[in-house]
Design a protein around this motif. Structure first.
Motif, PDB file in Angstrom:
ATOM      1  N   ARG A   1      62.656  32.642  56.498  1.00  0.00           N
ATOM      2  CA  ARG A   1      64.034  33.036  56.815  1.00  0.00           C
ATOM      3  C   ARG A   1      64.818  33.392  55.549  1.00  0.00           C
TER       4      ARG A   1
ATOM      5  N   GLU B   1      70.551  27.838  58.192  1.00  0.00           N
ATOM      6  CA  GLU B   1      69.543  27.345  57.267  1.00  0.00           C
ATOM      7  C   GLU B   1      70.056  26.091  56.579  1.00  0.00           C
TER       8      GLU B   1
ATOM      9  N   PHE C   1      57.193  25.841  66.185  1.00  0.00           N
ATOM     10  CA  PHE C   1      58.534  26.034  66.738  1.00  0.00           C
ATOM     11  C   PHE C   1      58.505  26.247  68.242  1.00  0.00           C
TER      12      PHE C   1
ATOM     13  N   GLY D   1      56.995  20.612  57.386  1.00  0.00           N
ATOM     14  CA  GLY D   1      58.441  20.644  57.214  1.00  0.00           C
ATOM     15  C   GLY D   1      59.231  20.657  58.507  1.00  0.00           C
ATOM     16  N   ILE D   2      58.618  21.142  59.580  1.00  0.00           N
ATOM     17  CA  ILE D   2      59.324  21.167  60.868  1.00  0.00           C
ATOM     18  C   ILE D   2      59.691  19.734  61.282  1.00  0.00           C
TER      19      ILE D   2
ATOM     20  N   LYS E   1      68.243  40.981  57.157  1.00  0.00           N
ATOM     21  CA  LYS E   1      67.527  39.812  57.644  1.00  0.00           C
ATOM     22  C   LYS E   1      66.603  40.207  58.798  1.00  0.00           C
TER      23      LYS E   1
ATOM     24  N   GLU F   1      64.384  24.261  46.103  1.00  0.00           N
ATOM     25  CA  GLU F   1      64.926  22.984  45.639  1.00  0.00           C
ATOM     26  C   GLU F   1      63.789  21.981  45.370  1.00  0.00           C
TER      27      GLU F   1
ATOM     28  N   CYS G   1      66.175  31.507  53.291  1.00  0.00           N
ATOM     29  CA  CYS G   1      67.376  30.668  53.370  1.00  0.00           C
ATOM     30  C   CYS G   1      68.297  30.869  52.157  1.00  0.00           C
ATOM     31  N   LYS G   2      69.567  30.709  52.418  1.00  0.00           N
ATOM     32  CA  LYS G   2      70.543  30.826  51.340  1.00  0.00           C
ATOM     33  C   LYS G   2      70.335  29.694  50.327  1.00  0.00           C
TER      34      LYS G   2
ATOM     35  N   PRO H   1      65.346  25.162  50.817  1.00  0.00           N
ATOM     36  CA  PRO H   1      64.789  23.848  50.483  1.00  0.00           C
ATOM     37  C   PRO H   1      63.466  23.935  49.721  1.00  0.00           C
TER      38      PRO H   1
ATOM     39  N   ALA I   1      59.034  20.733  52.575  1.00  0.00           N
ATOM     40  CA  ALA I   1      60.465  21.023  52.635  1.00  0.00           C
ATOM     41  C   ALA I   1      60.836  22.124  53.625  1.00  0.00           C
ATOM     42  N   CYS I   2      59.928  23.068  53.872  1.00  0.00           N
ATOM     43  CA  CYS I   2      60.309  24.234  54.683  1.00  0.00           C
ATOM     44  C   CYS I   2      60.539  23.836  56.138  1.00  0.00           C
ATOM     45  N   PRO I   3      61.786  23.934  56.629  1.00  0.00           N
ATOM     46  CA  PRO I   3      62.081  23.487  57.993  1.00  0.00           C
ATOM     47  C   PRO I   3      61.475  24.391  59.060  1.00  0.00           C
ATOM     48  N   PHE I   4      60.996  25.550  58.665  1.00  0.00           N
ATOM     49  CA  PHE I   4      60.405  26.479  59.635  1.00  0.00           C
ATOM     50  C   PHE I   4      58.874  26.447  59.604  1.00  0.00           C
TER      51      PHE I   4
ATOM     52  N   LEU J   1      62.828  18.765  59.689  1.00  0.00           N
ATOM     53  CA  LEU J   1      63.968  19.358  60.398  1.00  0.00           C
ATOM     54  C   LEU J   1      64.323  18.534  61.639  1.00  0.00           C
TER      55      LEU J   1
ATOM     56  N   ILE K   1      73.118  41.596  57.613  1.00  0.00           N
ATOM     57  CA  ILE K   1      73.934  40.404  57.909  1.00  0.00           C
ATOM     58  C   ILE K   1      75.184  40.437  57.035  1.00  0.00           C
TER      59      ILE K   1
END
Lengths: 424, 145
Positions: free
Chosen positions: B61, A423, A405, A379-380, B3, B70, B63-64, B67, B101-104, A383, B145
């Motif tokens: 994280r 996010e 990362f 997934g990175i 957080k 989703e 996330c709000k 992803p 999907a996970c950007p991290f 991004l 937060i």
């Protein structure tokens, strides 16, 4: 405000959730030509026997009650009348709407093949649940041991996965010179082709079916473009899907491949929205409109459509193709442009110990990725594509086994890790 | 909502976060039993990144608009009422859409079991996440937060 939603899958469900975030009371009516909610990508797991029918839904049983929606099952929409703001259903009902969402999804393509008729037993598509249920009955009743799949794209390969789990021997007929030609590059295709052969399956590339031979409305054999004839009792037509946009006929709705929408997921007719596999929204990479028929796009588009339908401005900033497929036990994930034509692209490759990684760059920015047997932290890359980060200085690190990362520029990673509201 | 904040400048690279995360998610909750069990070392729910002297732990994280939720085909990935992103292993079929999907990149696949192997659950039920509690240099902090 009356909301009418056509189709009841992920785009529709995301839209309903968005509408209800804003508006707790408006009437929402869902019209679906199916008889249950199910996660369409799970049909291959269902065929394989890995997921039971009652586990195919991806919403809680209480969803309709919680969301206060009315669902009319087995009810297709036969006509939209934008001037009167009404839809007419297959049950001759007329419904008035203030906001309409067309989330009819895709419909399987049936190529014109000589000898084909809808009523020949033994020919199936592989997109919708009712068809797969019929397929399973047919396999069990006729004790099917072998099968021909036409098309080695995502649908064909998912069908292959399900059929192999049932110990059915496969012959896959594909027009292109490799499998998953639209998703993968040649090297990744080859990796899977080898696996396919190991499973005892045959892969007939650069081949098409010329003629379907049937006797007493039952499939008997297939004549191929190569001159060969395959005797078979089962054919899966998996040449692809096209947006289901029948309803646009006779209206002013703007149609290209799918229903053309703006960034609010609204069509050219105010009050009519479209989302999911039927819609043609913005492609993040090209900036043009395109149909990207994948689950996360349908979810996002549905959500954006829902907010706008309820009166809260929301924008769809475009997504790019991405797929996660496990075929023959080999997991793979791909993003964006995986098979660029020669020119302004640079390609980074590593292929060691069965792990294949390919990264496509344009002007130092990632535009495509293929990962086979090396999906950790995939997934990175998504991004990085979305953020258009210049990775010119990190080319080597991108292919590292421990890519993460940490190799990214400090400001960038800190922003994403600790920044607020960053996010995606 | 609370957080987890990561301060890489303070990270000593001791990996105690990883050890205590795995222990907190083990059956025995005992550090020795966890690491010396016959099944081998367990997966921690955080990703520890290390290159030279630069190190830090990274966890979900939450996330709000997550992803992973989703993208999940089965709704195995979901959000509880506190906004914590959780994973229901029963529903997971190992389609790896969340990994995509996970950007991290903080969801770990268990390729053998064909299910998400581990994912930070914010140590639901504990007063403080184990990684925060056991970080000796406050490189991992809990912040409102």
């Amino acid at each position: 405000m009356r909301h009418v939603i056509i189709g009841y899958s992920v785009a529709a469900i995301s839209a309903i959730k968005s509408i209800r975030e804003i508006d707790k009371t408006s009437e929402i009516t869902v019209l679906t030509n199916e008889s249950s909610v199910y996660s369409r990508p799970l049909i291959s797991y269902f065929l394989a026997g890995k997921v039971k029918k009652d586990k195919l839904s991806f919403i809680p049983e209480t969803f309709e009650k919680e969301m206060k929606i009315t669902v009319k099952w087995n009810t297709a929409v036969v006509k939209i009348n934008p001037a009167a703001k009404t839809v007419i259903t297959s049950k001759k009902e007329k419904l008035k709407y203030d906001r309409l969402l067309i989330s009819t999804g895709g419909t399987p393509i049936k190529p014109p093949i000589a000898g084909y008729a809808d009523d020949i037993a033994g020919i199936f598509t592989f997109v919708k649940l009712d068809e797969v249920e019929k397929l399973i009955k047919y396999i069990e009743k006729n004790k099917i041991k072998e099968c021909v799949i036409l098309g080695a794209g995502l649908i064909g390969m998912k069908a292959a996965e399900g059929l192999l789990a049932r110990k059915i021997k496969l012959r896959i007929v594909e027009m292109a010179d490799r499998l998953l030609a639209n998703t993968f590059d040649s090297a990744a295709s080859l990796l899977l082709e080898e696996k396919l052969k190991e499973s005892g399956s045959e892969f007939l590339k650069e081949t098409t079916i010329k003629k379907i031979i049937s006797k007493s409305k039952k499939l008997e054999a297939l004549e191929l473009s190569s001159g060969k004839t395959l005797k078979t009792g089962l054919l899966i037509m998996a040449v692809g899907v096209r947006p289901d946009i029948e309803l646009a006929k006779g209206t002013e709705l703007k149609v290209n491949r799918g229903l053309v929408v703006n960034k609010n997921m609204e069509t050219n007719i105010p009050g009519i929205y479209a989302a999911g596999d039927a819609a043609e929204g913005k492609d993040f990479l090209s900036g043009e409109n395109a149909v990207i028929a994948i689950w996360p796009v349908a979810a996002r588009q549905g959500s954006v459509a829902g907010f706008n339908m309820a009166g809260k401005k929301a924008e769809y900033d475009g997504m790019f193709p991405m797929n996660s497929v496990t075929i023959l036990g080999v997991p793979s994930i791909s993003f964006g442009l995986t098979n660029p034509k020669a020119g302004a692209y640079q390609v980074l490759l590593s292929n060691e110990g069965g792990k294949y990684k390919k990264i496509v760059l344009k002007d130092g920015i990632i535009v495509g990725v293929v990962l086979v047997n090396a999906i950790e932290r995939a997934g990175i890359f998504g991004l990085l594509i979305k953020q258009k980060l210049d990775v010119s200085a990190l080319k080597k690190q991108l292919l590292f086994d421990d890519f993460g990362f940490l190799v990214l520029p400090k400001d960038f990673r800190k922003h994403f890790v600790t920044g607020e509201g960053t996010e995606v | 909502m609370k957080k987890i904040i990561i301060r890489e400048e303070f990270c000593l690279g001791c990996r105690l976060c990883e050890v205590h995360c795995a222990t907190a998610h083990s059956e025995s909750k005992n550090i020795i039993k966890t690491f010396k069990s016959v099944q081998g070392r367990p997966l921690s729910a955080l990703v520890f990144e290390e290159q030279g002297y630069t190190t830090f732990a990274l966890q979900c994280r939450h996330c709000k608009d997550a992803p992973c939720i989703e993208s999940c085909l089965t709704s195995a990935m979901y959000k509880d009422k506190h906004g914590t992103v959780l994973h229901d292993s029963e529903k997971c079929v190992g389609c790896w859409m969340c990994i995509m999907a996970c950007p991290f990149g903080v969801i770990k696949p268990d390729l053998k079991e064909k299910k998400v192997g581990s994912k930070c659950d914010f140590c639901t039920g504990r007063e403080k996440p184990a990684c925060v509690e056991h970080c000796p240099n406050q490189a991992i902090l809990l912040k409102e937060i």
